[in-house]
Design a protein around this motif. Structure first.
Motif, PDB file in Angstrom:
ATOM      1  N   LEU A 124     -43.714  26.634 -38.396  1.00 35.19           N
ATOM      2  CA  LEU A 124     -42.703  27.471 -37.607  1.00 35.19           C
ATOM      3  C   LEU A 124     -42.083  28.500 -37.860  1.00 35.19           C
ATOM      4  CD1 LEU A 124     -40.514  23.688 -37.643  1.00 35.19           C
ATOM      5  CD2 LEU A 124     -42.549  24.528 -36.112  1.00 35.19           C
ATOM      6  N   ALA A 125     -42.016  29.377 -37.000  1.00 34.76           N
ATOM      7  CA  ALA A 125     -41.328  30.924 -37.026  1.00 34.76           C
ATOM      8  C   ALA A 125     -40.075  31.149 -36.459  1.00 34.76           C
ATOM      9  CB  ALA A 125     -42.495  31.837 -36.863  1.00 34.76           C
ATOM     10  N   PHE A 126     -39.132  31.514 -36.925  1.00 38.35           N
ATOM     11  CA  PHE A 126     -37.846  32.216 -36.196  1.00 38.35           C
ATOM     12  C   PHE A 126     -37.745  33.554 -36.396  1.00 38.35           C
ATOM     13  CE2 PHE A 126     -33.377  32.988 -36.869  1.00 38.35           C
ATOM     14  CZ  PHE A 126     -33.063  32.887 -35.522  1.00 38.35           C
ATOM     15  N   SER A 127     -37.339  34.288 -35.497  1.00 42.10           N
ATOM     16  CA  SER A 127     -37.259  35.883 -35.527  1.00 42.10           C
ATOM     17  C   SER A 127     -35.916  36.287 -35.098  1.00 42.10           C
ATOM     18  CB  SER A 127     -38.118  36.876 -35.055  1.00 42.10           C
ATOM     19  OG  SER A 127     -39.540  36.270 -35.429  1.00 42.10           O
ATOM     20  N   TYR A 128     -35.298  37.367 -35.919  1.00 41.68           N
ATOM     21  CA  TYR A 128     -33.833  37.605 -35.531  1.00 41.68           C
ATOM     22  C   TYR A 128     -33.890  39.086 -35.882  1.00 41.68           C
ATOM     23  CZ  TYR A 128     -32.659  37.358 -40.668  1.00 41.68           C
ATOM     24  OH  TYR A 128     -32.615  37.523 -42.040  1.00 41.68           O
ATOM     25  N   PHE A 129     -32.816  40.058 -35.344  1.00 46.50           N
ATOM     26  CA  PHE A 129     -32.682  41.297 -35.740  1.00 46.50           C
ATOM     27  C   PHE A 129     -31.705  41.523 -36.546  1.00 46.50           C
ATOM     28  CE2 PHE A 129     -30.751  45.503 -35.113  1.00 46.50           C
ATOM     29  CZ  PHE A 129     -32.025  46.324 -34.980  1.00 46.50           C
ATOM     30  N   ASP A 130     -31.931  42.163 -37.942  1.00 43.62           N
ATOM     31  CA  ASP A 130     -30.953  42.417 -38.821  1.00 43.62           C
ATOM     32  C   ASP A 130     -30.195  43.649 -38.562  1.00 43.62           C
ATOM     33  OD1 ASP A 130     -29.361  43.034 -41.234  1.00 43.62           O
ATOM     34  OD2 ASP A 130     -30.976  41.950 -42.467  1.00 43.62           O
ATOM     35  N   PRO A 131     -28.920  43.918 -38.322  1.00 45.75           N
ATOM     36  CA  PRO A 131     -28.437  45.246 -37.922  1.00 45.75           C
ATOM     37  C   PRO A 131     -28.280  46.018 -39.131  1.00 45.75           C
ATOM     38  CG  PRO A 131     -26.778  43.300 -37.685  1.00 45.75           C
ATOM     39  CD  PRO A 131     -28.041  42.737 -38.058  1.00 45.75           C
ATOM     40  N   ALA A 132     -28.196  45.284 -40.403  1.00 42.03           N
ATOM     41  CA  ALA A 132     -27.935  46.126 -41.688  1.00 42.03           C
ATOM     42  C   ALA A 132     -29.279  47.019 -41.947  1.00 42.03           C
ATOM     43  CB  ALA A 132     -27.405  45.394 -42.749  1.00 42.03           C
ATOM     44  N   LYS A 133     -30.487  46.165 -41.694  1.00 43.09           N
ATOM     45  CA  LYS A 133     -31.707  46.990 -42.109  1.00 43.09           C
ATOM     46  C   LYS A 133     -32.229  47.501 -40.920  1.00 43.09           C
ATOM     47  CE  LYS A 133     -32.674  43.166 -45.386  1.00 43.09           C
ATOM     48  NZ  LYS A 133     -33.659  42.079 -45.892  1.00 43.09           N
TER      49      LYS A 133
END
Length: 346
Positions: A124-133
């Motif tokens: 299972l895969a979940f993606s998000y955007f890291d605003p710090a990186k």
């Protein structure tokens, strides 16, 4: 006594704050397939029960996504390889850790059904955007070992089950060399012998080869019929689950004590579920439905399309910010307008 009490004047004064400039950056291109709009910092944990099943039985996969960010955009993890599996629509619940709903844990329960023998659950895969990186981050589940029994068609070798040729009961006749007379009497009385076999026909290979043709045809038809029944059962279970969820959501929408956040979240969810049901054989997942997709599915006019857009915008506003600029409760007129809109989606 106050000497200025008689000469004072009371009036309302409007005070305005200074404008604040915001620098809103667009998200980078080439987002991962499992990205649904989540922005923040998250961690994922996965478990499954039961871990020993028969082919076609359900396995409940529980995934918890914890952290800080816009949880309204946190959708269920994506199954990277669905081959040999059937996935049902997931359910979710959110436990917030602060007053605005930015920090907390969102738990998903997804039912997977194996169609064949498997040794582990799919990733299972979940993606998000890291605003710090300033980059996308993809979380993947750890391998979970399972045991799946049955599901593989067993091919039998018909030729191997053939009985051995039965003995004829007569010993082989040895060739006896005899001297043949050279007169005309031999030509008339000693005719040539013809060899005849008394072996039963069912001991011959030709008999079993001919019998195997209808047997293989019957076996192939049975396998096709079983697979077709399973496919129909899976589709029926999917439709039944969506219909049950839609009925439950409509029942909740008629409550009068629901908060605006709960009400608009449930209203937008029932629109997604009804759009998935109306999609027919396309098997559209409710989580992939937005306002435009739902409006196109139900062929809404411009007025109804605008109402649907406002419904989704209000749901996003409540879920994302945790607060709303409007009143703390829903007026009966707004409630009736939303219910009429949803009930007319057919």
């Amino acid at each position: 006594s106050n000497p200025f009490a008689q000469i004072g004047e009371r009036r309302d004064v409007e005070i305005r704050s200074e404008p604040v400039q915001l620098d809103v950056k667009p998200l980078p291109p080439n987002a991962p397939p499992s990205f649904s709009g989540a922005i923040g910092n998250f961690a994922m944990a996965t478990d499954a029960k039961p871990k020993s099943v028969q082919a076609g039985d359900p396995i409940t996969v529980t995934t918890s996504i914890a952290g800080r960010g816009n949880f309204d955009r946190v959708n269920a993890p994506v199954v990277e390889d669905e081959r040999g599996w059937h996935k049902y629509p997931p359910s979710s619940k959110f436990k917030q850790d602060d007053e605005v709903g930015i920090s907390g844990t969102k738990t998903f329960e997804t039912v997977l059904s194996p169609n064949e023998k498997k040794q582990a659950l799919p990733v299972l895969a979940f993606s998000y955007f890291d605003p710090a990186k300033e980059q996308y981050v993809t979380l993947r589940s750890e391998p979970i070992a399972i045991t799946v029994q049955g599901g593989a068609a067993v091919s039998q070798n018909v030729a191997a089950s053939q009985p051995a040729p039965a003995p004829t009961g007569r010993p082989p006749t040895a060739a006896v060399a005899t001297s043949k007379p050279q007169d005309i009497l031999y030509q008339l009385t000693d005719r040539g012998r013809t060899t005849e076999s008394f072996v039963p026909i069912y001991t011959r290979r030709v008999f079993w080869a001919a019998q195997s043709i209808p047997l293989l045809a019957l076996l192939s038809f049975s396998i096709w019929k079983i697979r077709r029944t399973k496919i129909n059962n899976r589709e029926a279970r999917r439709i039944a689950a969506l219909q049950h969820e839609a009925a439950e959501l409509m029942h909740k929408l008629r409550r009068k004590n629901a908060t605006p956040q709960e009400y608009y979240a449930e209203a937008s969810r029932v629109v997604r579920v009804k759009a998935a049901l109306a999609s027919g054989s396309r098997e559209v997942e409710p989580n992939m439905v937005n306002a435009e997709t739902a409006a196109d599915t139900f062929k809404l006019d411009d007025n109804s399309r605008d109402q649907l857009r406002r419904l989704f915008e209000q749901s996003d506003e409540w879920q994302y910010s945790g607060a709303h600029n409007g009143p703390g409760r829903i007026s009966p007129e707004n409630r009736r307008e939303v219910l009429d809109l949803i009930e007319n989606l057919k």
